[in-house]
Motif scaffolding. Sequence first.
Motif, PDB file in Angstrom:
ATOM      1  N   PHE A 150       0.822  -1.203   0.000  1.00  0.00           N
ATOM      2  CA  PHE A 150       0.000   0.000   0.000  1.00  0.00           C
ATOM      3  C   PHE A 150       0.858   1.255   0.000  1.00  0.00           C
ATOM      4  O   PHE A 150       0.791   2.070   0.904  1.00  0.00           O
ATOM      5  N   LEU A 151       1.667   1.384  -1.041  1.00  0.00           N
ATOM      6  CA  LEU A 151       2.482   2.574  -1.261  1.00  0.00           C
ATOM      7  C   LEU A 151       2.154   3.107  -2.646  1.00  0.00           C
ATOM      8  O   LEU A 151       1.831   2.326  -3.552  1.00  0.00           O
ATOM      9  N   PRO A 152       2.237   4.404  -2.878  1.00  0.00           N
ATOM     10  CA  PRO A 152       1.968   4.928  -4.211  1.00  0.00           C
ATOM     11  C   PRO A 152       2.861   4.260  -5.260  1.00  0.00           C
ATOM     12  O   PRO A 152       4.017   3.932  -4.987  1.00  0.00           O
ATOM     13  N   GLY A 153       2.282   4.062  -6.437  1.00  0.00           N
ATOM     14  CA  GLY A 153       3.034   3.460  -7.531  1.00  0.00           C
ATOM     15  C   GLY A 153       2.270   2.393  -8.274  1.00  0.00           C
ATOM     16  O   GLY A 153       2.771   1.830  -9.237  1.00  0.00           O
ATOM     17  N   GLY A 154       1.026   2.117  -7.872  1.00  0.00           N
ATOM     18  CA  GLY A 154       0.199   1.127  -8.553  1.00  0.00           C
ATOM     19  C   GLY A 154      -1.079   1.757  -9.055  1.00  0.00           C
ATOM     20  O   GLY A 154      -1.728   2.505  -8.330  1.00  0.00           O
ATOM     21  N   VAL A 155      -1.420   1.493 -10.311  1.00  0.00           N
ATOM     22  CA  VAL A 155      -2.681   1.983 -10.863  1.00  0.00           C
ATOM     23  C   VAL A 155      -3.515   0.798 -11.329  1.00  0.00           C
ATOM     24  O   VAL A 155      -2.990  -0.208 -11.797  1.00  0.00           O
ATOM     25  N   THR A 156      -4.813   0.949 -11.185  1.00  0.00           N
ATOM     26  CA  THR A 156      -5.731  -0.093 -11.611  1.00  0.00           C
ATOM     27  C   THR A 156      -6.092   0.103 -13.079  1.00  0.00           C
ATOM     28  O   THR A 156      -6.176   1.235 -13.551  1.00  0.00           O
ATOM     29  N   VAL A 157      -6.274  -0.994 -13.770  1.00  0.00           N
ATOM     30  CA  VAL A 157      -6.720  -0.971 -15.164  1.00  0.00           C
ATOM     31  C   VAL A 157      -8.136  -1.520 -15.151  1.00  0.00           C
ATOM     32  O   VAL A 157      -8.359  -2.654 -14.714  1.00  0.00           O
ATOM     33  N   LYS A 158      -9.091  -0.708 -15.618  1.00  0.00           N
ATOM     34  CA  LYS A 158     -10.494  -1.107 -15.568  1.00  0.00           C
ATOM     35  C   LYS A 158     -11.113  -1.142 -16.961  1.00  0.00           C
ATOM     36  O   LYS A 158     -10.732  -0.368 -17.834  1.00  0.00           O
ATOM     37  N   GLY A 175       7.285   7.673  -4.073  1.00  0.00           N
ATOM     38  CA  GLY A 175       6.202   6.853  -4.598  1.00  0.00           C
ATOM     39  C   GLY A 175       5.322   7.593  -5.584  1.00  0.00           C
ATOM     40  O   GLY A 175       4.748   6.990  -6.494  1.00  0.00           O
ATOM     41  N   ASN A 176       5.205   8.914  -5.429  1.00  0.00           N
ATOM     42  CA  ASN A 176       4.387   9.675  -6.371  1.00  0.00           C
ATOM     43  C   ASN A 176       5.014   9.691  -7.759  1.00  0.00           C
ATOM     44  O   ASN A 176       4.298   9.746  -8.768  1.00  0.00           O
ATOM     45  N   ALA A 177       6.335   9.615  -7.837  1.00  0.00           N
ATOM     46  CA  ALA A 177       7.008   9.504  -9.140  1.00  0.00           C
ATOM     47  C   ALA A 177       6.727   8.123  -9.743  1.00  0.00           C
ATOM     48  O   ALA A 177       6.475   8.008 -10.945  1.00  0.00           O
ATOM     49  N   ASP A 178       6.738   7.076  -8.920  1.00  0.00           N
ATOM     50  CA  ASP A 178       6.339   5.745  -9.384  1.00  0.00           C
ATOM     51  C   ASP A 178       4.918   5.792  -9.938  1.00  0.00           C
ATOM     52  O   ASP A 178       4.621   5.234 -10.991  1.00  0.00           O
ATOM     53  N   GLN A 179       4.043   6.461  -9.211  1.00  0.00           N
ATOM     54  CA  GLN A 179       2.634   6.566  -9.592  1.00  0.00           C
ATOM     55  C   GLN A 179       2.485   7.267 -10.939  1.00  0.00           C
ATOM     56  O   GLN A 179       1.698   6.833 -11.782  1.00  0.00           O
ATOM     57  N   ALA A 180       3.236   8.330 -11.162  1.00  0.00           N
ATOM     58  CA  ALA A 180       3.156   9.060 -12.433  1.00  0.00           C
ATOM     59  C   ALA A 180       3.591   8.179 -13.598  1.00  0.00           C
ATOM     60  O   ALA A 180       2.994   8.217 -14.679  1.00  0.00           O
TER      61      ALA A 180
END
Length: 194
Positions: A150-158, A175-180
């Motif tokens: 549960f750290l920023p860096g994962g996005v869901t594909v729906k 983690g926000n850079a991972d998220q981007a």
Amino acid sequence: MTITRHLPRALAVAVPAVALLAVTACGSSDDTATASTTAVTPAAVSQQPANGDTGTVSANRLSADAAGRAAQAALDKCRADGLGFVTVSVVDRAGNVQAMLRGDNAAQHTVEASRAKGYTAAAFGANTSDLADRAKGDGATVADLPGTLFLPGGVTVKVGNASIAGIGVGGAPDGNADQACAAAGLAAIADSLR
């Protein structure tokens, strides 16, 4: 001898059928007797459920090409931001890796971090940056679930409202850079999702 061999099969069919007729003829209102009797008759066994349930479901999943494009786009975004030392994982809803790209000089821990972030986003149907607060608290939390991060860096594909995959990036100092980067991976395939 032939009759003896076939007798158990004949009784297995005849006895429940006779019991059903007896219950019906007597006017019994005991639904459990009727239900248990009809459940063992050959006719009841061969019937399809009234709701059309076949006992199986289909699950959407990214194609290999789409997973590869998403992973490449995410890594390209990280490289453009000077973060080429990350790992990108594209996973299905169950967390199985469909595509993985390990950037130059990516540390070993980034492999599992990216997979776990992708799985967490896919399983919960939300981006990990939005889920991070759920993992906080005293005592056990969702963060204790094996294989999640549960750290920023994962996005869901729906597709519609259904989460079918996750894109996880691990290794950036923030983690926000991972998220981007993961979001760039999603953007690269968004038009092909249906």
